[in-house]
Design a protein around this motif. Structure first.
Motif, PDB file in Angstrom:
ATOM      1  N   THR A 101     -14.149 -13.087 -45.153  1.00 58.22           N
ATOM      2  CA  THR A 101     -15.271 -13.988 -44.915  1.00 58.22           C
ATOM      3  C   THR A 101     -15.701 -14.619 -46.231  1.00 58.22           C
ATOM      4  O   THR A 101     -16.061 -13.901 -47.177  1.00 58.22           O
ATOM      5  CB  THR A 101     -16.468 -13.249 -44.305  1.00 58.22           C
ATOM      6  N   PHE A 102     -15.642 -15.946 -46.325  1.00 57.84           N
ATOM      7  CA  PHE A 102     -16.129 -16.635 -47.513  1.00 57.84           C
ATOM      8  C   PHE A 102     -17.651 -16.747 -47.449  1.00 57.84           C
ATOM      9  O   PHE A 102     -18.208 -17.249 -46.484  1.00 57.84           O
ATOM     10  CB  PHE A 102     -15.502 -18.029 -47.626  1.00 57.84           C
ATOM     11  N   GLN A 103     -18.308 -16.288 -48.506  1.00 54.14           N
ATOM     12  CA  GLN A 103     -19.758 -16.393 -48.619  1.00 54.14           C
ATOM     13  C   GLN A 103     -20.173 -17.593 -49.454  1.00 54.14           C
ATOM     14  O   GLN A 103     -21.316 -18.036 -49.403  1.00 54.14           O
ATOM     15  CB  GLN A 103     -20.321 -15.112 -49.243  1.00 54.14           C
ATOM     16  N   ALA A 104     -19.232 -18.111 -50.251  1.00 57.46           N
ATOM     17  CA  ALA A 104     -19.496 -19.276 -51.097  1.00 57.46           C
ATOM     18  C   ALA A 104     -18.188 -20.015 -51.311  1.00 57.46           C
ATOM     19  O   ALA A 104     -17.105 -19.439 -51.181  1.00 57.46           O
ATOM     20  CB  ALA A 104     -20.095 -18.846 -52.437  1.00 57.46           C
ATOM     21  N   CYS A 105     -18.312 -21.289 -51.624  1.00 59.95           N
ATOM     22  CA  CYS A 105     -17.115 -22.065 -51.940  1.00 59.95           C
ATOM     23  C   CYS A 105     -16.704 -21.731 -53.368  1.00 59.95           C
ATOM     24  O   CYS A 105     -17.550 -21.726 -54.275  1.00 59.95           O
ATOM     25  CB  CYS A 105     -17.418 -23.561 -51.810  1.00 59.95           C
ATOM     26  N   ALA A 126     -16.284 -16.840 -66.817  1.00 60.20           N
ATOM     27  CA  ALA A 126     -15.660 -15.608 -67.304  1.00 60.20           C
ATOM     28  C   ALA A 126     -14.733 -15.023 -66.240  1.00 60.20           C
ATOM     29  O   ALA A 126     -13.656 -14.499 -66.550  1.00 60.20           O
ATOM     30  CB  ALA A 126     -16.733 -14.593 -67.687  1.00 60.20           C
ATOM     31  N   PHE A 127     -15.162 -15.116 -64.994  1.00 65.90           N
ATOM     32  CA  PHE A 127     -14.334 -14.637 -63.888  1.00 65.90           C
ATOM     33  C   PHE A 127     -13.021 -15.420 -63.838  1.00 65.90           C
ATOM     34  O   PHE A 127     -11.941 -14.845 -63.685  1.00 65.90           O
ATOM     35  CB  PHE A 127     -15.099 -14.798 -62.583  1.00 65.90           C
ATOM     36  N   ALA A 128     -13.099 -16.747 -63.998  1.00 62.30           N
ATOM     37  CA  ALA A 128     -11.896 -17.581 -63.993  1.00 62.30           C
ATOM     38  C   ALA A 128     -10.985 -17.211 -65.148  1.00 62.30           C
ATOM     39  O   ALA A 128      -9.760 -17.106 -64.989  1.00 62.30           O
ATOM     40  CB  ALA A 128     -12.282 -19.056 -64.075  1.00 62.30           C
ATOM     41  N   VAL A 148      -3.954 -16.633 -50.988  1.00 63.60           N
ATOM     42  CA  VAL A 148      -3.051 -16.736 -49.841  1.00 63.60           C
ATOM     43  C   VAL A 148      -1.843 -15.836 -50.026  1.00 63.60           C
ATOM     44  O   VAL A 148      -1.408 -15.142 -49.092  1.00 63.60           O
ATOM     45  CB  VAL A 148      -2.627 -18.202 -49.627  1.00 63.60           C
ATOM     46  N   THR A 149      -1.293 -15.823 -51.232  1.00 67.41           N
ATOM     47  CA  THR A 149      -0.122 -14.986 -51.506  1.00 67.41           C
ATOM     48  C   THR A 149      -0.436 -13.517 -51.240  1.00 67.41           C
ATOM     49  O   THR A 149       0.355 -12.801 -50.603  1.00 67.41           O
ATOM     50  CB  THR A 149       0.338 -15.165 -52.956  1.00 67.41           C
ATOM     51  N   GLU A 150      -1.597 -13.059 -51.700  1.00 72.75           N
ATOM     52  CA  GLU A 150      -1.974 -11.670 -51.479  1.00 72.75           C
ATOM     53  C   GLU A 150      -2.197 -11.375 -50.003  1.00 72.75           C
ATOM     54  O   GLU A 150      -1.764 -10.343 -49.491  1.00 72.75           O
ATOM     55  CB  GLU A 150      -3.252 -11.340 -52.255  1.00 72.75           C
ATOM     56  N   VAL A 151      -2.882 -12.292 -49.329  1.00 72.61           N
ATOM     57  CA  VAL A 151      -3.214 -12.062 -47.926  1.00 72.61           C
ATOM     58  C   VAL A 151      -1.958 -11.994 -47.072  1.00 72.61           C
ATOM     59  O   VAL A 151      -1.778 -11.083 -46.252  1.00 72.61           O
ATOM     60  CB  VAL A 151      -4.154 -13.173 -47.408  1.00 72.61           C
ATOM     61  N   VAL A 152      -1.065 -12.960 -47.243  1.00 78.05           N
ATOM     62  CA  VAL A 152       0.123 -13.048 -46.386  1.00 78.05           C
ATOM     63  C   VAL A 152       1.142 -11.958 -46.720  1.00 78.05           C
ATOM     64  O   VAL A 152       1.761 -11.385 -45.821  1.00 78.05           O
ATOM     65  CB  VAL A 152       0.767 -14.447 -46.506  1.00 78.05           C
ATOM     66  N   SER A 153       1.297 -11.667 -47.999  1.00 77.29           N
ATOM     67  CA  SER A 153       2.341 -10.714 -48.402  1.00 77.29           C
ATOM     68  C   SER A 153       1.999  -9.277 -48.032  1.00 77.29           C
ATOM     69  O   SER A 153       2.888  -8.446 -47.842  1.00 77.29           O
ATOM     70  CB  SER A 153       2.569 -10.803 -49.912  1.00 77.29           C
ATOM     71  N   GLY A 154       0.698  -8.980 -47.938  1.00 71.55           N
ATOM     72  CA  GLY A 154       0.304  -7.604 -47.661  1.00 71.55           C
ATOM     73  C   GLY A 154       0.484  -6.695 -48.859  1.00 71.55           C
ATOM     74  O   GLY A 154       0.470  -5.469 -48.726  1.00 71.55           O
ATOM     75  N   GLY A 155       0.645  -7.290 -50.050  1.00 69.85           N
ATOM     76  CA  GLY A 155       0.863  -6.512 -51.262  1.00 69.85           C
ATOM     77  C   GLY A 155      -0.429  -6.156 -51.961  1.00 69.85           C
ATOM     78  O   GLY A 155      -1.441  -5.828 -51.329  1.00 69.85           O
ATOM     79  N   GLU A 156      -0.410  -6.272 -53.305  1.00 69.61           N
ATOM     80  CA  GLU A 156      -1.587  -5.896 -54.091  1.00 69.61           C
ATOM     81  C   GLU A 156      -2.773  -6.787 -53.734  1.00 69.61           C
ATOM     82  O   GLU A 156      -2.628  -7.879 -53.170  1.00 69.61           O
ATOM     83  CB  GLU A 156      -1.267  -6.006 -55.576  1.00 69.61           C
ATOM     84  N   GLU A 157      -3.971  -6.309 -54.087  1.00 69.01           N
ATOM     85  CA  GLU A 157      -5.182  -6.981 -53.640  1.00 69.01           C
ATOM     86  C   GLU A 157      -6.130  -7.254 -54.801  1.00 69.01           C
ATOM     87  O   GLU A 157      -7.350  -7.219 -54.654  1.00 69.01           O
ATOM     88  CB  GLU A 157      -5.858  -6.140 -52.560  1.00 69.01           C
ATOM     89  N   ALA A 158      -5.570  -7.575 -55.968  1.00 69.46           N
ATOM     90  CA  ALA A 158      -6.393  -7.792 -57.159  1.00 69.46           C
ATOM     91  C   ALA A 158      -7.296  -9.014 -57.022  1.00 69.46           C
ATOM     92  O   ALA A 158      -8.484  -8.972 -57.373  1.00 69.46           O
ATOM     93  CB  ALA A 158      -5.490  -7.943 -58.386  1.00 69.46           C
ATOM     94  N   VAL A 159      -6.752 -10.115 -56.511  1.00 65.70           N
ATOM     95  CA  VAL A 159      -7.552 -11.334 -56.355  1.00 65.70           C
ATOM     96  C   VAL A 159      -8.636 -11.122 -55.310  1.00 65.70           C
ATOM     97  O   VAL A 159      -9.785 -11.534 -55.493  1.00 65.70           O
ATOM     98  CB  VAL A 159      -6.649 -12.526 -55.980  1.00 65.70           C
ATOM     99  N   LEU A 160      -8.282 -10.489 -54.215  1.00 68.54           N
ATOM    100  CA  LEU A 160      -9.270 -10.188 -53.178  1.00 68.54           C
ATOM    101  C   LEU A 160     -10.415  -9.357 -53.755  1.00 68.54           C
ATOM    102  O   LEU A 160     -11.589  -9.647 -53.504  1.00 68.54           O
ATOM    103  CB  LEU A 160      -8.607  -9.438 -52.028  1.00 68.54           C
ATOM    104  N   ALA A 182     -15.922  -8.918 -55.786  1.00 66.77           N
ATOM    105  CA  ALA A 182     -16.819  -8.466 -56.849  1.00 66.77           C
ATOM    106  C   ALA A 182     -17.723  -9.585 -57.347  1.00 66.77           C
ATOM    107  O   ALA A 182     -18.831  -9.333 -57.838  1.00 66.77           O
ATOM    108  CB  ALA A 182     -16.004  -7.896 -58.015  1.00 66.77           C
ATOM    109  N   ASN A 183     -17.277 -10.841 -57.213  1.00 73.49           N
ATOM    110  CA  ASN A 183     -18.070 -11.990 -57.655  1.00 73.49           C
ATOM    111  C   ASN A 183     -18.793 -12.683 -56.503  1.00 73.49           C
ATOM    112  O   ASN A 183     -19.213 -13.836 -56.623  1.00 73.49           O
ATOM    113  CB  ASN A 183     -17.170 -12.985 -58.382  1.00 73.49           C
ATOM    114  N   SER A 184     -18.919 -11.956 -55.388  1.00 77.22           N
ATOM    115  CA  SER A 184     -19.707 -12.424 -54.231  1.00 77.22           C
ATOM    116  C   SER A 184     -19.212 -13.742 -53.655  1.00 77.22           C
ATOM    117  O   SER A 184     -19.989 -14.521 -53.104  1.00 77.22           O
ATOM    118  CB  SER A 184     -21.189 -12.559 -54.622  1.00 77.22           C
TER     119      SER A 184
END
Length: 306
Positions: free
Chosen positions: A128-132, A141-143, A163-175, A180-182
């Motif tokens: 769920t996206f809470q912000a654009c 700093a996050f970027a 998208v790469t993380e979501v579709v691949s089912g692999g690591e979830e660092a970006v997620l 963490a940055n809301s």
């Protein structure tokens, strides 16, 4: 006795004054009688109108009660017939849901997850996206921590990585970083030992507020990256959104459902996903049909081939 002219004038004036007063009082009494009759007739008319409105209100209330009973029966019928319509059609499918607008109800997503599971699918990720995504200003700093420039292209690359993380089912660092940055909230149900790739992603968009219409900055970029990943992508929205995303979902080549918060819309989604149909369904002017026109044999084949 001599006649006093002044007395004569005074007497004559008194007579005329009395006559005038009599005329005025008589006229007033006559008018008052007419006014009283008018008031009585007005009261009678108001009472008749009130009685008519009361009868109409009673009739409408009875009709409304009947409609509510019929609606509840229809809801119960939908609940009973849904497993018969969609059961097993999405067996072994791995489906993710990305809700791109915070004004869309979380309850809708919960309902959609329930329907997909009823159809036999697994739903490992719900985002769920809470912000654009905005990688400028406070999120600079996050970027930088993700190796992305704080500009529009950086946001595009961030969504591509997501998208790469979501579709691949692999690591979830970006997620994890986005949460963490809301920027997002996400949940995963896949077992840690087995994280299968997703074959289908459902974008739940549309906005109930103009200021959160992020279709260009968010949805279209996600759609482009998701299609490039090879996943099947559907763009859906509730029936009564203020800002419809369906026209732009269509222009991106997505399967679209414009009434996903209704029973027909959810059935249409399952049927279309089962048959791999890239159509446009619902009740708005952008829709081609209410439901995919699939035969029973076609559905059986779709379900059996999964």
């Amino acid at each position: 006795m001599p006649l006093d002219f002044r007395y004569y004038i005074s007497s004559l004036a008194a007579i005329f004054l009395a006559l005038g007063i009599g005329i005025v009082v008589g006229g007033a009494l006559m008018d008052n009688g007419k006014l009283t009759k008018s008031q009585e007739q007005l009261i009678i008319n108001l009472e008749q109108e009130f009685n008519r409105l009361r009868k109409e209100q009673k009739t409408l209330q009875t009709s409304l009660t009947e409609r509510e009973v019929e609606l509840e029966v229809l809801r119960q019928f939908n609940r009973e017939v849904l497993p018969l319509l969609v059961g097993g059609l999405l067996r072994n499918r791995q489906i993710g849901i990305i809700k791109t607008n915070p004004t869309v109800s979380a309850t809708l997503v919960e309902s959609l997850v329930g329907v997909l599971k009823l159809a036999g699918a697994e739903v490992p990720k719900v985002i769920t996206f809470q912000a654009c995504p905005d990688l400028t200003g406070e999120r600079g700093a996050f970027a930088a921590s993700l190796g992305l420039a704080g500009d529009t292209l950086g946001a595009d690359r961030l969504l591509a990585a997501l998208v790469t993380e979501v579709v691949s089912g692999g690591e979830e660092a970006v997620l994890a970083a986005l949460q963490a940055n809301s920027i997002i909230q996400w949940s995963g149900e896949a077992k840690e030992a087995v994280k299968a790739p997703l074959d289908t992603i459902i974008l739940v968009g549309g906005s109930f507020e103009e200021q959160t219409n992020w279709v260009d900055q968010l949805d279209l970029i996600l759609a482009k990256e998701l299609k490039a990943s090879g996943a099947m992508v559907a763009g859906v929205e509730p029936l009564t959104v203020q800002c419809s995303y369906i026209p732009k979902y269509k222009s991106s080549g997505l399967l679209t459902i414009d009434n996903i918060d209704t029973f027909p819309g959810q059935v249409a989604l399952v049927l279309a996903l089962a048959a791999g149909e890239q159509g446009h369904f619902g009740v708005k002017t952008t829709a081609r049909n209410l439901l995919p026109k699939l035969s029973g044999a076609g559905l059986a084949k779709a379900a059996g081939g999964r």
